[in-house]
Design a protein around this motif. Structure first.
Motif, PDB file in Angstrom:
ATOM      1  N   ILE A 103       0.844  -1.196   0.000  1.00  0.00           N
ATOM      2  CA  ILE A 103       0.000   0.000   0.000  1.00  0.00           C
ATOM      3  C   ILE A 103       0.881   1.248   0.000  1.00  0.00           C
ATOM      4  N   SER A 104       0.523   2.223  -0.806  1.00  0.00           N
ATOM      5  CA  SER A 104       1.285   3.464  -0.920  1.00  0.00           C
ATOM      6  C   SER A 104       1.404   4.179   0.422  1.00  0.00           C
ATOM      7  N   ASP A 105       2.566   4.784   0.669  1.00  0.00           N
ATOM      8  CA  ASP A 105       2.770   5.558   1.892  1.00  0.00           C
ATOM      9  C   ASP A 105       1.778   6.708   2.004  1.00  0.00           C
ATOM     10  N   VAL A 106       1.391   7.268   0.871  1.00  0.00           N
ATOM     11  CA  VAL A 106       0.445   8.388   0.873  1.00  0.00           C
ATOM     12  C   VAL A 106      -0.844   7.993   1.582  1.00  0.00           C
ATOM     13  N   ILE A 107      -1.261   6.754   1.385  1.00  0.00           N
ATOM     14  CA  ILE A 107      -2.476   6.253   2.024  1.00  0.00           C
ATOM     15  C   ILE A 107      -2.161   5.647   3.384  1.00  0.00           C
ATOM     16  N   LEU A 108      -1.148   4.793   3.414  1.00  0.00           N
ATOM     17  CA  LEU A 108      -0.852   4.035   4.628  1.00  0.00           C
ATOM     18  C   LEU A 108      -0.521   4.938   5.813  1.00  0.00           C
ATOM     19  N   LYS A 109       0.178   6.032   5.552  1.00  0.00           N
ATOM     20  CA  LYS A 109       0.643   6.904   6.631  1.00  0.00           C
ATOM     21  C   LYS A 109      -0.179   8.177   6.768  1.00  0.00           C
ATOM     22  N   LYS A 110      -1.333   8.209   6.123  1.00  0.00           N
ATOM     23  CA  LYS A 110      -2.202   9.377   6.214  1.00  0.00           C
ATOM     24  C   LYS A 110      -2.769   9.465   7.632  1.00  0.00           C
ATOM     25  N   PRO A 111      -2.568  10.572   8.339  1.00  0.00           N
ATOM     26  CA  PRO A 111      -2.986  10.664   9.746  1.00  0.00           C
ATOM     27  C   PRO A 111      -4.442  11.068   9.909  1.00  0.00           C
ATOM     28  N   GLY A 112      -4.899  10.954  11.145  1.00  0.00           N
ATOM     29  CA  GLY A 112      -6.196  11.479  11.522  1.00  0.00           C
ATOM     30  C   GLY A 112      -7.334  10.502  11.389  1.00  0.00           C
ATOM     31  N   PRO A 113      -8.381  10.639  12.238  1.00  0.00           N
ATOM     32  CA  PRO A 113      -9.569   9.786  12.126  1.00  0.00           C
ATOM     33  C   PRO A 113     -10.342  10.115  10.855  1.00  0.00           C
ATOM     34  N   GLY A 114     -11.012   9.113  10.312  1.00  0.00           N
ATOM     35  CA  GLY A 114     -11.750   9.313   9.073  1.00  0.00           C
ATOM     36  C   GLY A 114     -10.848   9.797   7.964  1.00  0.00           C
ATOM     37  N   ARG A 115      -9.606   9.264   7.969  1.00  0.00           N
ATOM     38  CA  ARG A 115      -8.579   9.832   7.112  1.00  0.00           C
ATOM     39  C   ARG A 115      -8.684   9.425   5.647  1.00  0.00           C
ATOM     40  N   PHE A 116      -9.471   8.385   5.326  1.00  0.00           N
ATOM     41  CA  PHE A 116      -9.542   7.922   3.943  1.00  0.00           C
ATOM     42  C   PHE A 116     -10.810   8.421   3.256  1.00  0.00           C
ATOM     43  N   ASN A 117     -10.660   8.861   2.006  1.00  0.00           N
ATOM     44  CA  ASN A 117     -11.863   9.079   1.204  1.00  0.00           C
ATOM     45  C   ASN A 117     -12.280   7.723   0.627  1.00  0.00           C
ATOM     46  N   ILE A 118     -13.347   7.706  -0.156  1.00  0.00           N
ATOM     47  CA  ILE A 118     -13.901   6.436  -0.630  1.00  0.00           C
ATOM     48  C   ILE A 118     -12.886   5.657  -1.473  1.00  0.00           C
ATOM     49  N   GLU A 119     -12.199   6.359  -2.376  1.00  0.00           N
ATOM     50  CA  GLU A 119     -11.240   5.675  -3.241  1.00  0.00           C
ATOM     51  C   GLU A 119     -10.042   5.169  -2.432  1.00  0.00           C
ATOM     52  N   GLU A 120      -9.556   5.989  -1.516  1.00  0.00           N
ATOM     53  CA  GLU A 120      -8.408   5.581  -0.698  1.00  0.00           C
ATOM     54  C   GLU A 120      -8.747   4.371   0.162  1.00  0.00           C
ATOM     55  N   ARG A 121      -9.955   4.366   0.692  1.00  0.00           N
ATOM     56  CA  ARG A 121     -10.367   3.213   1.515  1.00  0.00           C
ATOM     57  C   ARG A 121     -10.421   1.948   0.666  1.00  0.00           C
ATOM     58  N   SER A 122     -10.909   2.079  -0.558  1.00  0.00           N
ATOM     59  CA  SER A 122     -10.996   0.917  -1.436  1.00  0.00           C
ATOM     60  C   SER A 122      -9.606   0.406  -1.808  1.00  0.00           C
TER      61      SER A 122
END
Length: 434
Positions: free
Chosen positions: A277-296
């Motif tokens: 998984i890309s660091d941009v997604i894997l290390k994204k901080p904060g609660p609710g940190r993923f948008n729909i595409e990132e979560r997928s």
């Protein structure tokens, strides 16, 4: 007649060694070594120690003798302890308490002396050790448990290359009336032979364990939110859940032994797919940190993990694949679970996971359903960069509240039934990390 009995006992030792050779997880093997050693010598209790890399602060470096100096920066930790007398006082089929106890590897303790010198100690009476010995018996455990240690047989576990892996200690040989007696010369020889043989088996399991740990560290380097301790705790919790579930479902002993051995290893592999998984997604901080595409895309770590074990060559590979792929499925088949009924081999790294039919109930492999509970409980009860740790009680309540929804109800029941063990294991890891 005595020779016949000796031959029968020796045959039993050989059969036991053959059985132990089939075990591949180090922890499962250590527990079984202790159980079988006690049976061979008819011992009431015992412990098995492993050597760990950690400098005991209570022992200054200057205090080490020449023999002890080889073990600087290391200590002996009790991995498993058993006591038949105390077990009889507990409820049927319950386990011994989870023990966390360490000693410096010096000649001042009985186990430490054996590790340092490579010598076997056969002590007839721990409270009356004859001669001028550097080691003393520590009776603090006897006092805290209201138990009386008499005879002790302590054997170092040394590989053919001379590496000391740990120490096996069995306590209170019993006569026909269950009274403690010294360990006989025959028992000593049998246990020394047994220890020598199983140490080679133990060495082989360490190779598997070290390989898994390297893979864990690789995933840990990528994901700062996950730690090696998380992986180890999830593995330990999973084993406790399975043991109780298997007891509740009357699973035959040999089937239990084989399954728990594989599960202990497979559970450690549940999140290895995060390496893709890309660091941009894997290390994204904060609660609710993923948008729909990132979560997928993040969901794809299940497929990547499964791909590491494609074309499985063993039952460990097969279960590790199932755990990696399906430990985020939901029992009720809701779309909260993922990745569902997917062709994981065709998944492309960095792409979102497409729409699939969710898995439901027993479509989800048992091992994955077990790890799902252990993983969520550990994540809840420990802090992350994006959240504070929940209390143990709140984490248990959350798991119970999701019974029949996210989690298999029969496994949640087993999880609640081993609550005390889970808490003990969790506390032991906290002490190890200090």
């Amino acid at each position: 007649m005595a020779k016949a009995l000796n031959a029968d006992k020796l045959q039993k030792v050989f059969e036991t060694e053959k059985l132990l050779n089939e075990i591949r997880d180090t922890d499962v093997l250590l527990e079984r070594i202790l159980t079988e050693a006690r049976a061979i010598a008819n011992a009431d209790a015992g412990s098995i120690y492993v050597i760990e890399d950690k400098q005991p602060s209570a022992v200054p470096v200057a205090a080490y003798t020449e023999e002890e100096s080889a073990f600087k920066g290391k200590l002996l930790r009790i991995k498993y302890a058993q006591n038949a007398t105390q077990q009889k006082k507990a409820k049927p089929e319950s386990k011994s308490p989870y023990v966390y106890f360490t000693v410096p590897i010096t000649k001042s303790s009985i186990a430490g002396y054996c590790a340092c010198t490579g010598q076997t100690l056969n002590i007839a009476d721990a409270y009356h050790i004859e001669g001028d010995t550097p080691y003393k018996f520590n009776n603090s455990t006897d006092i805290s448990t209201n138990y009386k240690t008499v005879s002790m047989l302590t054997v170092p576990l040394i590989t053919s290359s001379g590496q000391t892996l740990g120490v096996l200690q069995i306590i209170n040989a019993k006569d026909s009336n269950e009274n403690p007696i010294p360990f006989s010369d025959e028992s000593v020889e049998f246990i020394k032979q047994f220890a020598s043989s199983v140490t080679q088996t133990l060495e082989h399991t360490y190779l598997t364990s070290n390989m898994i740990k390297r893979m864990q560290r690789m995933a840990e380097f990528r994901d700062p939110k996950e730690t090696g301790s998380h992986v180890e705790r999830v593995s330990d919790f999973s084993l406790e859940i399975y043991d109780q579930w298997a007891l509740n479902h009357n699973i035959p002993k040999e089937e239990r032994m084989k399954y728990r051995d594989i599960l202990k290893i497979a559970a450690k592999c549940h999140d290895l797919g995060k390496v893709g998984i890309s660091d941009v997604i894997l290390k994204k901080p904060g609660p609710g940190r993923f948008n729909i595409e990132e979560r997928s895309i993040m969901m794809g770590h299940t497929c990547i993990g499964a791909q590491l074990f494609s074309e499985p060559e063993s039952d460990i590979d097969a279960m590790s694949r199932d755990v990696a792929l399906h430990h985020h499925e939901w029992w009720d088949g809701s779309e909260n679970g993922y990745p569902g009924n997917i062709d994981y081999l065709s998944y492309e790294i960095g792409k979102p996971v497409g729409q699939t039919r969710p898995l439901k109930g027993e479509e989800i492999p048992l091992a994955a359903r077990i790890v799902a509970i252990a993983d969520v409980f550990d994540a809840l009860s420990h802090s992350r960069v994006y959240k504070e740790a929940w209390s143990i009680d709140d984490a248990f309540m959350e798991i119970q509240g999701l019974s029949g929804k996210q989690f298999d109800p029969s496994l949640v029941l087993a999880f609640v039934e081993v609550k005390d063990r889970i808490i003990q294991i969790n506390s032991a890891y906290e002490r190890m990390e200090k």
